[in-house]
Design a protein around this motif. Sequence first.
Motif, mmCIF file in Angstrom:
data_model
loop_
_atom_site.group_PDB
_atom_site.id
_atom_site.type_symbol
_atom_site.label_atom_id
_atom_site.label_comp_id
_atom_site.label_asym_id
_atom_site.label_seq_id
_atom_site.Cartn_x
_atom_site.Cartn_y
_atom_site.Cartn_z
ATOM 1 N N ASN A 90 -8.306 2.240 15.480
ATOM 2 C CA ASN A 90 -10.114 3.414 14.694
ATOM 3 C C ASN A 90 -9.385 4.564 15.143
ATOM 4 O O ASN A 90 -10.078 5.512 14.378
ATOM 5 C CB ASN A 90 -10.043 3.200 16.315
ATOM 6 N N GLY A 91 -7.632 5.250 14.943
ATOM 7 C CA GLY A 91 -7.204 6.233 14.844
ATOM 8 C C GLY A 91 -6.966 6.668 13.302
ATOM 9 O O GLY A 91 -8.045 7.691 12.058
ATOM 10 N N LEU A 92 -7.620 5.238 12.230
ATOM 11 C CA LEU A 92 -7.374 5.728 11.036
ATOM 12 C C LEU A 92 -8.727 6.371 10.343
ATOM 13 O O LEU A 92 -9.265 7.151 9.284
ATOM 14 C CB LEU A 92 -6.835 4.818 10.036
ATOM 15 N N ARG A 110 -6.589 0.082 -0.791
ATOM 16 C CA ARG A 110 -6.353 -0.829 -0.342
ATOM 17 C C ARG A 110 -6.710 -1.052 1.409
ATOM 18 O O ARG A 110 -7.055 -1.854 1.915
ATOM 19 C CB ARG A 110 -5.171 -1.563 -0.466
ATOM 20 N N PRO A 111 -6.885 0.183 2.564
ATOM 21 C CA PRO A 111 -6.874 0.477 3.826
ATOM 22 C C PRO A 111 -7.859 -0.434 4.163
ATOM 23 O O PRO A 111 -8.094 -0.899 5.552
ATOM 24 C CB PRO A 111 -6.169 1.801 4.126
ATOM 25 N N GLY A 112 -8.904 0.058 3.834
ATOM 26 C CA GLY A 112 -10.244 -0.525 4.074
ATOM 27 C C GLY A 112 -10.158 -1.456 5.227
ATOM 28 O O GLY A 112 -10.656 -2.848 6.647
ATOM 29 N N GLY A 113 -9.975 -2.957 3.587
ATOM 30 C CA GLY A 113 -9.688 -4.319 4.795
ATOM 31 C C GLY A 113 -9.233 -4.326 5.452
ATOM 32 O O GLY A 113 -9.151 -4.995 6.869
ATOM 33 N N TRP A 114 -7.690 -4.627 5.744
ATOM 34 C CA TRP A 114 -6.753 -4.034 6.450
ATOM 35 C C TRP A 114 -6.977 -3.245 8.252
ATOM 36 O O TRP A 114 -7.264 -4.052 9.316
ATOM 37 C CB TRP A 114 -5.323 -3.612 6.280
ATOM 38 N N ILE A 115 -7.730 -2.205 7.808
ATOM 39 C CA ILE A 115 -8.398 -1.410 9.125
ATOM 40 C C ILE A 115 -9.498 -2.762 9.736
ATOM 41 O O ILE A 115 -8.964 -2.277 11.167
ATOM 42 C CB ILE A 115 -9.215 -0.276 8.333
ATOM 43 N N VAL A 116 -10.169 -3.233 9.301
ATOM 44 C CA VAL A 116 -11.307 -4.323 9.846
ATOM 45 C C VAL A 116 -10.666 -4.939 10.323
ATOM 46 O O VAL A 116 -11.016 -5.488 11.520
ATOM 47 C CB VAL A 116 -12.249 -4.203 8.188
ATOM 48 N N ALA A 117 -9.613 -5.492 9.440
ATOM 49 C CA ALA A 117 -8.795 -6.746 10.530
ATOM 50 C C ALA A 117 -7.597 -6.507 11.549
ATOM 51 O O ALA A 117 -7.917 -7.200 12.312
ATOM 52 C CB ALA A 117 -8.220 -7.491 9.292
ATOM 53 N N ALA A 118 -7.403 -5.295 11.244
ATOM 54 C CA ALA A 118 -6.974 -4.434 12.357
ATOM 55 C C ALA A 118 -7.750 -4.670 13.912
ATOM 56 O O ALA A 118 -7.785 -4.820 14.746
ATOM 57 C CB ALA A 118 -6.187 -3.386 12.397
ATOM 58 N N ASP A 176 -10.000 9.732 10.225
ATOM 59 C CA ASP A 176 -9.810 10.917 9.532
ATOM 60 C C ASP A 176 -8.735 9.852 8.489
ATOM 61 O O ASP A 176 -7.907 10.268 7.679
ATOM 62 C CB ASP A 176 -8.737 11.595 10.114
ATOM 63 N N MET A 177 -10.205 9.287 7.992
ATOM 64 C CA MET A 177 -10.074 8.043 6.446
ATOM 65 C C MET A 177 -9.837 8.771 4.747
ATOM 66 O O MET A 177 -8.791 9.084 4.188
ATOM 67 C CB MET A 177 -11.260 7.728 5.880
ATOM 68 N N ASP A 178 -10.260 10.916 4.881
ATOM 69 C CA ASP A 178 -9.736 10.989 3.691
ATOM 70 C C ASP A 178 -8.144 11.642 3.649
ATOM 71 O O ASP A 178 -7.428 11.117 3.033
ATOM 72 C CB ASP A 178 -10.694 12.503 4.041
ATOM 73 N N ALA A 179 -7.570 12.029 5.167
ATOM 74 C CA ALA A 179 -6.275 11.906 4.653
ATOM 75 C C ALA A 179 -5.151 10.688 4.809
ATOM 76 O O ALA A 179 -4.625 10.982 3.724
ATOM 77 C CB ALA A 179 -5.961 12.412 6.216
ATOM 78 N N VAL A 180 -6.065 9.579 5.104
ATOM 79 C CA VAL A 180 -5.386 8.272 5.483
ATOM 80 C C VAL A 180 -5.575 8.143 3.421
ATOM 81 O O VAL A 180 -4.407 7.758 2.560
ATOM 82 C CB VAL A 180 -5.628 7.185 6.112
ATOM 83 N N THR A 181 -6.278 8.185 2.667
ATOM 84 C CA THR A 181 -6.810 8.241 1.686
ATOM 85 C C THR A 181 -5.330 8.921 0.476
ATOM 86 O O THR A 181 -5.072 8.684 -0.235
ATOM 87 C CB THR A 181 -8.419 8.094 0.884
ATOM 88 N N MET A 196 1.179 -1.360 0.341
ATOM 89 C CA MET A 196 0.182 -0.241 -0.099
ATOM 90 C C MET A 196 1.108 1.778 -0.218
ATOM 91 O O MET A 196 0.651 2.058 -0.710
ATOM 92 C CB MET A 196 -0.874 -0.261 1.361
ATOM 93 N N LEU A 197 2.386 1.701 0.340
ATOM 94 C CA LEU A 197 2.968 2.659 0.678
ATOM 95 C C LEU A 197 3.956 2.881 -0.441
ATOM 96 O O LEU A 197 3.282 3.612 -0.672
ATOM 97 C CB LEU A 197 3.457 2.386 2.089
ATOM 98 N N THR A 198 4.207 1.724 -1.101
ATOM 99 C CA THR A 198 5.099 2.406 -1.834
ATOM 100 C C THR A 198 4.403 2.060 -2.919
ATOM 101 O O THR A 198 4.930 3.054 -4.099
ATOM 102 C CB THR A 198 6.377 1.059 -1.925
ATOM 103 N N GLY A 199 3.110 1.438 -3.750
ATOM 104 C CA GLY A 199 1.931 1.558 -4.491
ATOM 105 C C GLY A 199 1.199 2.324 -4.976
ATOM 106 O O GLY A 199 1.102 2.422 -5.646
ATOM 107 N N LEU A 200 1.205 3.155 -4.037
ATOM 108 C CA LEU A 200 0.035 4.213 -4.116
ATOM 109 C C LEU A 200 -1.178 4.132 -3.768
ATOM 110 O O LEU A 200 -1.953 4.414 -4.674
ATOM 111 C CB LEU A 200 0.670 5.615 -4.960
ATOM 112 N N HIS A 201 -1.460 2.991 -3.043
ATOM 113 C CA HIS A 201 -2.923 1.907 -3.198
ATOM 114 C C HIS A 201 -3.546 2.860 -1.909
ATOM 115 O O HIS A 201 -4.428 1.544 -1.466
ATOM 116 C CB HIS A 201 -2.388 0.918 -2.962
ATOM 117 N N GLY A 202 -3.745 3.784 -2.299
ATOM 118 C CA GLY A 202 -5.321 4.508 -1.158
ATOM 119 C C GLY A 202 -6.905 4.004 -1.321
ATOM 120 O O GLY A 202 -7.511 3.760 -0.770
#
Length: 83
Positions: free
Chosen positions: A30-32, A9-17, A35-40, A1-7
């Motif tokens: 929960n913090g992510l 994808r974090p939804g599935g990871w956040i749910v699993a976390a 502020d989901m707009d900034a994360v994306t 996600m970080l190196t490939g600029l895949h904004g």
Amino acid sequence: MLTGLHGDRPGGWIVAAQQAGLPGITSFANGLTRDMDAVTAGLTLPHSSGPVEGNVNRIKMLKRQMYGRAGFDLLRKRVLLAY
């Protein structure tokens, strides 16, 4: 996600976390979500604050090296003459 600029994808990871039950990871997830707009944007846009952070780190290192030795004038000269 970080190196490939895949904004997208974090939804599935956040749910699993959040379901993992680990206090630190759950709190981070929960913090992510707050502020989901900034994360994306951070995972999608090519902008980086790396050069700025590098300069801040260099100036802090110079300041630590000179602790107790001199005042602001010498620090200013060392920062400006480094280039």
